[in-house]
Design an enzyme around this catalytic site. Structure first.
Site, PDB file in Angstrom:
ATOM      1  N   PHE A  34      -8.990  31.128  85.804  1.00 35.86           N
ATOM      2  CA  PHE A  34      -7.830  31.870  85.310  1.00 35.86           C
ATOM      3  C   PHE A  34      -7.873  33.317  85.806  1.00 35.86           C
ATOM      4  O   PHE A  34      -6.905  33.842  86.344  1.00 35.86           O
ATOM      5  CB  PHE A  34      -7.799  31.828  83.772  1.00 35.86           C
ATOM      6  CG  PHE A  34      -6.557  32.422  83.200  1.00 35.86           C
ATOM      7  CD1 PHE A  34      -6.429  33.797  83.048  1.00 35.86           C
ATOM      8  CD2 PHE A  34      -5.493  31.630  82.808  1.00 35.86           C
ATOM      9  CE1 PHE A  34      -5.268  34.353  82.551  1.00 35.86           C
ATOM     10  CE2 PHE A  34      -4.325  32.172  82.305  1.00 35.86           C
ATOM     11  CZ  PHE A  34      -4.219  33.543  82.173  1.00 35.86           C
ATOM     12  N   ASP A  35      -9.040  33.924  85.658  1.00 31.89           N
ATOM     13  CA  ASP A  35      -9.227  35.308  86.126  1.00 31.89           C
ATOM     14  C   ASP A  35      -8.892  35.444  87.604  1.00 31.89           C
ATOM     15  O   ASP A  35      -8.266  36.408  88.030  1.00 31.89           O
ATOM     16  CB  ASP A  35     -10.689  35.747  85.932  1.00 31.89           C
ATOM     17  CG  ASP A  35     -10.935  36.203  84.514  1.00 31.89           C
ATOM     18  OD1 ASP A  35     -12.068  36.588  84.204  1.00 31.89           O
ATOM     19  OD2 ASP A  35      -9.982  36.161  83.713  1.00 31.89           O
ATOM     20  N   GLU A 110       8.393  22.232  55.621  1.00 29.34           N
ATOM     21  CA  GLU A 110       7.536  23.037  56.490  1.00 29.34           C
ATOM     22  C   GLU A 110       6.873  24.167  55.702  1.00 29.34           C
ATOM     23  O   GLU A 110       7.283  24.470  54.582  1.00 29.34           O
ATOM     24  CB  GLU A 110       8.318  23.589  57.682  1.00 29.34           C
ATOM     25  CG  GLU A 110       9.632  24.217  57.330  1.00 29.34           C
ATOM     26  CD  GLU A 110      10.535  24.346  58.564  1.00 29.34           C
ATOM     27  OE1 GLU A 110      10.613  25.460  59.068  1.00 29.34           O
ATOM     28  OE2 GLU A 110      11.150  23.350  58.999  1.00 29.34           O
ATOM     29  N   LYS A 112       5.882  27.883  54.609  1.00 27.56           N
ATOM     30  CA  LYS A 112       6.556  29.186  54.573  1.00 27.56           C
ATOM     31  C   LYS A 112       5.507  30.218  54.986  1.00 27.56           C
ATOM     32  O   LYS A 112       4.570  30.500  54.246  1.00 27.56           O
ATOM     33  CB  LYS A 112       7.087  29.477  53.171  1.00 27.56           C
ATOM     34  CG  LYS A 112       7.904  30.757  53.099  1.00 27.56           C
ATOM     35  CD  LYS A 112       8.621  30.850  51.761  1.00 27.56           C
ATOM     36  CE  LYS A 112       9.539  32.031  51.657  1.00 27.56           C
ATOM     37  NZ  LYS A 112       9.016  33.296  52.105  1.00 27.56           N
ATOM     38  N   ASP A 114       3.839  33.728  55.831  1.00 20.66           N
ATOM     39  CA  ASP A 114       3.955  35.006  55.142  1.00 20.66           C
ATOM     40  C   ASP A 114       3.686  36.164  56.104  1.00 20.66           C
ATOM     41  O   ASP A 114       2.625  36.760  56.124  1.00 20.66           O
ATOM     42  CB  ASP A 114       2.943  35.028  53.985  1.00 20.66           C
ATOM     43  CG  ASP A 114       3.232  36.160  53.021  1.00 20.66           C
ATOM     44  OD1 ASP A 114       4.312  36.776  53.128  1.00 20.66           O
ATOM     45  OD2 ASP A 114       2.374  36.437  52.170  1.00 20.66           O
ATOM     46  N   TYR A 222      10.626  28.865  63.684  1.00 24.62           N
ATOM     47  CA  TYR A 222      11.080  27.795  62.793  1.00 24.62           C
ATOM     48  C   TYR A 222      12.597  27.629  62.690  1.00 24.62           C
ATOM     49  O   TYR A 222      13.078  26.919  61.806  1.00 24.62           O
ATOM     50  CB  TYR A 222      10.494  27.988  61.391  1.00 24.62           C
ATOM     51  CG  TYR A 222      10.613  29.408  60.859  1.00 24.62           C
ATOM     52  CD1 TYR A 222      11.854  29.992  60.631  1.00 24.62           C
ATOM     53  CD2 TYR A 222       9.471  30.150  60.586  1.00 24.62           C
ATOM     54  CE1 TYR A 222      11.955  31.279  60.152  1.00 24.62           C
ATOM     55  CE2 TYR A 222       9.564  31.450  60.106  1.00 24.62           C
ATOM     56  CZ  TYR A 222      10.811  31.999  59.888  1.00 24.62           C
ATOM     57  OH  TYR A 222      10.924  33.274  59.415  1.00 24.62           O
ATOM     58  N   LYS A 309       7.747  28.541  46.225  1.00 25.06           N
ATOM     59  CA  LYS A 309       6.645  29.489  46.410  1.00 25.06           C
ATOM     60  C   LYS A 309       5.423  29.068  45.604  1.00 25.06           C
ATOM     61  O   LYS A 309       5.549  28.667  44.442  1.00 25.06           O
ATOM     62  CB  LYS A 309       7.085  30.898  45.971  1.00 25.06           C
ATOM     63  CG  LYS A 309       8.289  31.419  46.733  1.00 25.06           C
ATOM     64  CD  LYS A 309       7.904  32.446  47.754  1.00 25.06           C
ATOM     65  CE  LYS A 309       7.672  33.763  47.089  1.00 25.06           C
ATOM     66  NZ  LYS A 309       7.622  34.875  48.011  1.00 25.06           N
ATOM     67  N   CYS A 404     -17.249  63.702  37.859  1.00 23.99           N
ATOM     68  CA  CYS A 404     -17.739  62.812  38.918  1.00 23.99           C
ATOM     69  C   CYS A 404     -18.945  62.024  38.399  1.00 23.99           C
ATOM     70  O   CYS A 404     -19.911  62.620  37.912  1.00 23.99           O
ATOM     71  CB  CYS A 404     -18.135  63.634  40.139  1.00 23.99           C
ATOM     72  SG  CYS A 404     -18.920  62.628  41.410  1.00 23.99           S
ATOM     73  N   CYS A 407     -22.144  63.303  40.506  1.00 23.03           N
ATOM     74  CA  CYS A 407     -22.727  64.654  40.513  1.00 23.03           C
ATOM     75  C   CYS A 407     -22.271  65.505  39.325  1.00 23.03           C
ATOM     76  O   CYS A 407     -22.684  66.656  39.193  1.00 23.03           O
ATOM     77  CB  CYS A 407     -22.396  65.373  41.817  1.00 23.03           C
ATOM     78  SG  CYS A 407     -20.655  65.796  41.956  1.00 23.03           S
ATOM     79  N   CYS A 422     -13.432  64.257  43.473  1.00 26.13           N
ATOM     80  CA  CYS A 422     -14.557  65.127  43.141  1.00 26.13           C
ATOM     81  C   CYS A 422     -14.534  66.252  44.185  1.00 26.13           C
ATOM     82  O   CYS A 422     -14.679  65.981  45.373  1.00 26.13           O
ATOM     83  CB  CYS A 422     -15.875  64.350  43.219  1.00 26.13           C
ATOM     84  SG  CYS A 422     -17.293  65.468  43.243  1.00 26.13           S
ATOM     85  N   CYS A 428     -22.231  66.418  46.672  1.00 19.18           N
ATOM     86  CA  CYS A 428     -22.101  65.144  45.948  1.00 19.18           C
ATOM     87  C   CYS A 428     -22.648  64.023  46.852  1.00 19.18           C
ATOM     88  O   CYS A 428     -22.135  63.819  47.951  1.00 19.18           O
ATOM     89  CB  CYS A 428     -20.626  64.933  45.602  1.00 19.18           C
ATOM     90  SG  CYS A 428     -20.292  63.358  44.825  1.00 19.18           S
TER      91      CYS A 428
HETATM   92  S1  IVH Z   1      14.091  29.384  57.535  1.00 20.24           S
HETATM   93  C1  IVH Z   1      18.568  30.720  56.701  1.00 20.24           C
HETATM   94  N1  IVH Z   1      11.593  28.628  57.623  1.00 20.24           N
HETATM   95  O1  IVH Z   1      11.071  33.274  54.566  1.00 20.24           O
HETATM   96  C2  IVH Z   1      17.123  30.777  56.448  1.00 20.24           C
HETATM   97  N2  IVH Z   1      12.040  30.826  56.853  1.00 20.24           N
HETATM   98  O2  IVH Z   1      13.083  34.071  52.244  1.00 20.24           O
HETATM   99  C3  IVH Z   1      16.288  30.777  57.648  1.00 20.24           C
HETATM  100  N3  IVH Z   1      10.020  32.134  56.326  1.00 20.24           N
HETATM  101  O3  IVH Z   1      13.199  35.649  55.912  1.00 20.24           O
HETATM  102  C4  IVH Z   1      14.838  30.922  57.357  1.00 20.24           C
HETATM  103  N4  IVH Z   1       8.567  30.580  56.858  1.00 20.24           N
HETATM  104  O4  IVH Z   1      11.024  35.291  57.126  1.00 20.24           O
HETATM  105  C5  IVH Z   1      12.437  29.625  57.307  1.00 20.24           C
HETATM  106  N5  IVH Z   1       9.421  27.815  57.828  1.00 20.24           N
HETATM  107  C6  IVH Z   1      10.263  28.804  57.518  1.00 20.24           C
HETATM  108  C7  IVH Z   1       9.809  30.059  57.057  1.00 20.24           C
HETATM  109  C8  IVH Z   1      10.735  31.050  56.721  1.00 20.24           C
HETATM  110  C9  IVH Z   1       8.730  31.813  56.425  1.00 20.24           C
HETATM  111  C10 IVH Z   1      10.521  33.440  55.827  1.00 20.24           C
HETATM  112  C11 IVH Z   1      11.559  34.075  56.674  1.00 20.24           C
HETATM  113  C12 IVH Z   1      12.719  34.356  55.759  1.00 20.24           C
HETATM  114  C13 IVH Z   1      12.133  34.164  54.415  1.00 20.24           C
HETATM  115  C14 IVH Z   1      13.170  33.572  53.495  1.00 20.24           C
END
Ligand code: IVH
Length: 680
Positions: A34-35, A110, A112, A114, A222, A309, A404, A407, A422, A428
């Site tokens: 690759f390099d 799917e 969610k 974060d 997504y 959630k 503190c 000290c 402090c 300290c």
């Molecule tokens: S679909 C019309 N799919 O959750 C809605 N959102 O509160 C389209 N998020 O702002 C979003 N995983 O940032 C979708 N698998 C997932 C997600 C996802 C995380 C977040 C996204 C969105 C928030 C919705």
């Protein structure tokens, strides 16, 4: 084949290998191969500047340019999802959809993710724009930063992609990168990011794509939007997008019954702990786009989707006492001591209480039963008191310390700040030890062999009382201490000796003036040129420098007004530390790498490998071809191969980025970022 054809061929090949490596976790060529290809492309591109392409695999690292963000309007508003924490509401959603559609349907389940949502625009198979969610209607254009995320394809794989489309997803900081970043920040006493989401959003908003690249963000996509999508099914479209090169979760699942949906939720509620990135729930989407259109939208969210959630895991336990910890800056942090309790797989005995206002807000009493939570945060926190379990024999209210704990000095609170401090910075103990730790740290004087415990040991033995005492240490005194061999004693003294050639700007950072971080130190060094000039500078002269505000200026003046600080600086001067800028520092060579064996790996931006070899030698280091236990660190460029990375990891050898290395040898021209005004 012409050179132009070869460039195009190499770009395509490297995009493919990148995808196989970063998205599919299935490298098919060795890192060496690759390099080699990458080097060939770099050389050819250098010879053909007319064929420059911002999407070339050689352009991944981002430039040094710092620009403010412009905004762009979203083609389709970025809506949110209805949230629920209750399985019953998930069942209600299922029933509602079923009633409205009145025909068979599939639900795509799917994870969610974060992080923070991002919208990517592709034209003719190339990434043209990346925009944050912003206010949902318009967001910040962060294309340069997003370009550094390896799993975001700059150019799509061959496929039937629409000529123009948008794909949305989440930008994330994997747990491993997050922990690494926070460890670095802790070393520098910079505020820690509470969770990977904050870290990802702080990173994506940096004005410095090189730093963004270094922090290693990731992405999951997504949601595909556009006029001519390949299929009617959301799931099928995402699988197609995966073939085009996008990182799409492998954990999406189509379900037809509510029981299957609930099983999915329950499975991932625990299994998500084994994922490399943070998730906070499950998203359920009606799979057919035709059915999605029929169901339509409400004001802020679609009727065809819902987010379930996960409950942040929390436990009830007893608050036994509150202790107060003093950091390097003198900031006092209250810590709750709890009856040990199992939380997200670890035993929790302590939790942070943040500051006096939080304690007051919770109306905490000793002996209270309190709820501890971990959520996305690494440090557990107390979120509530169980008032029902309070008896008449309630304990005393928790009082913030007045003096503190280390000290005995009376604590003070600076105007506008939540923390108590402090003020006895000179004598300290934790502040002294903390300052020494900061002084020897890598980005400051870079003295090896002096960890927290060793410093504590030296302090206890009376060998050091301040940073200047380091320069009086003798190997003979050190090796008398328990567990200290002759060799390590000599190495420590040699490391201290070598630090005398550290450039002035790092000395200025190292002495630990409040608010004078790395960037500010560079700015001050450039503006004032010497410690003497700074010692005599007034608030007006300091604030006349563009990036220096009143708060920083005041701290500098206060520091130098103190006779003890002046004396300390004058001792450091006597011991030979650099007290002024030297022209073209770095290019002349130094001893900063003395005793270090360094392995070079990957592709670099600023110099060729050969130039790096020369630089290593010029600064007293030794270059070596392969990683072993003797390697001091790997100078890791772009596209360092997985085998080398693994080897370094298994031997505990540190990786140093190109920019960190240049900074270490003081070669890089200072980049002024807007670090000071960042929201963290
Ligand atoms: S679909 C019309 N799919 O959750 C809605 N959102 O509160 C389209 N998020 O702002 C979003 N995983 O940032 C979708 N698998 C997932 C997600 C996802 C995380 C977040 C996204 C969105 C928030 C919705």
């Amino acid at each position: 084949m012409s050179e132009k054809e070869r460039i195009l061929e190499l770009r395509e090949l490297l995009h493919k290998y990148n995808n196989l490596y970063y998205v599919q976790n299935a490298p098919v060529i060795s890192d060496m191969e690759f390099d080699k290809l990458m080097h060939e492309l770099i050389d050819l591109e250098e010879r053909h500047p007319e064929l420059y392409d911002q999407n070339s695999p050689t352009q991944r690292v981002g430039s040094d340019l710092s620009r403010g963000f412009e905004q762009a309007e979203h083609r389709y508003p970025m809506l949110s999802l209805d949230n629920t924490y209750s399985e019953q509401e998930v069942q209600d959603f299922f029933q509602r959809v079923s009633g409205l559609l009145n025909e068979p349907f599939e639900i795509c389940c799917e994870l969610k993710y974060d992080g923070l949502s991002i919208s990517l625009i592709y034209e003719e198979g190339k990434l043209v724009q990346a925009v944050t969610r912003g206010d949902g209607v318009k967001g910040d254009i962060v294309t340069d930063n997003v370009r550094t995320i390896r799993s975001v394809p700059l150019v799509l794989q061959k496929g039937d992609w629409p000529r123009s489309f948008e794909i949305r997803g989440e930008v994330l900081m994997p747990w491993t990168s997050f922990e690494k970043l926070n460890t670095e920040r802790e070393e520098q006493e910079e505020p820690l990011f509470a969770n990977p989401r904050n870290a990802a959003s702080g990173t994506l908003k940096l004005q410095n794509p090189q730093e963004v690249a270094r922090r290693q963000l990731d992405s999951y996509l997504y949601y595909l939007l556009g006029e001519q999508l390949p299929c009617d099914g959301h799931y099928e479209n995402m699988m197609e997008a995966q073939r085009w090169g996008f990182k799409v979760s492998d954990h999406m699942k189509k379900c037809t019954t509510i029981d299957e949906v609930l099983d999915y939720i329950n499975y991932w509620d625990t299994e998500r702990r084994n994922l490399p990135v943070a998730t906070d729930g499950i998203v359920l989407k009606v799979n057919s786009l035709r059915q999605q259109r029929n169901l339509g939208f409400k004001a802020k969210s679609p009727r065809w989707a819902i987010a379930y959630k996960f409950q942040a895991e929390r436990q009830l336990t007893r608050l036994n006492s509150v202790s107060f910890q003093v950091g390097r800056t003198g900031a006092v942090t209250p810590v709750a001591n709890l009856d040990p309790v199992q939380l997200s797989g670890t035993i929790v005995k302590r939790a942070t209480l943040h500051n006096a206002d939080i304690i007051k807000g919770l109306d905490l009493h000793i002996g209270d039963m309190v709820y501890v939570e971990k959520g996305g945060e690494i440090i557990p926190k107390i979120t509530a008191v169980d008032l029902d379990s309070r008896s008449l024999l309630m304990g005393d209210p928790v009082q913030f310390a007045q003096v503190c704990p280390e000290c005995g000095t009376k604590l003070i609170r600076y105007e506008g700040e939540a923390a108590f401090y402090c003020p006895n910075s000179i004598s300290c103990p934790p502040q002294i030890k903390g300052r020494i730790e900061h002084f020897v740290s890598r980005k400051a004087m870079n003295i090896d062999g002096l960890g927290t415990e060793t410093i504590d040991q030296f302090y206890q033995a009376g060998l050091i009382r301040d940073i200047a005492d380091l320069y009086t240490l003798k190997a003979i005194d050190i090796c008398r201490l328990e567990g200290m061999g002759e060799k390590s004693a000599v190495n420590i003294v040699r490391g201290i000796e070598n630090s005398r050639s550290v450039p002035f700007e790092r000395v200025l950072f190292a002495i630990g003036i409040r608010f004078v971080g790395e960037t500010v130190a560079k700015i001050l060094a450039r503006a004032f040129k010497s410690m003497e000039a700074l010692e005599n500078a007034t608030v007006e002269e300091l604030t006349a420098v563009n990036e220096i505000g009143g708060k920083i200026a005041q701290c500098i003046v206060t520091f130098f007004r103190d006779e003890r600080s002046r004396e300390l600086v004058s001792r450091l001067r006597e011991y030979g530390l650099r007290m002024e800028v030297t022209e073209q520092a770095g290019m002349n060579g130094s001893d900063v790498l003395a005793g270090k064996t360094i392995v070079i790996s990957g592709v670099f931006n600023h110099h060729s490998r050969d130039e790096y070899k020369e630089l290593i030698e010029r600064h007293g280091g030794k270059n070596s071809g392969s990683i072993s236990a003797k390697t001091s660190f790997v100078l890791a460029g772009d596209n360092m191969g997985p085998a080398k990375r693994e080897k370094a990891q298994s031997l505990g050898v540190k990786l140093m980025s190109e920019s960190e290395f240049l900074e270490l040898i003081n070669e890089k021209p200072t980049i002024i970022t807007n670090e000071l005004s960042l929201p963290f």
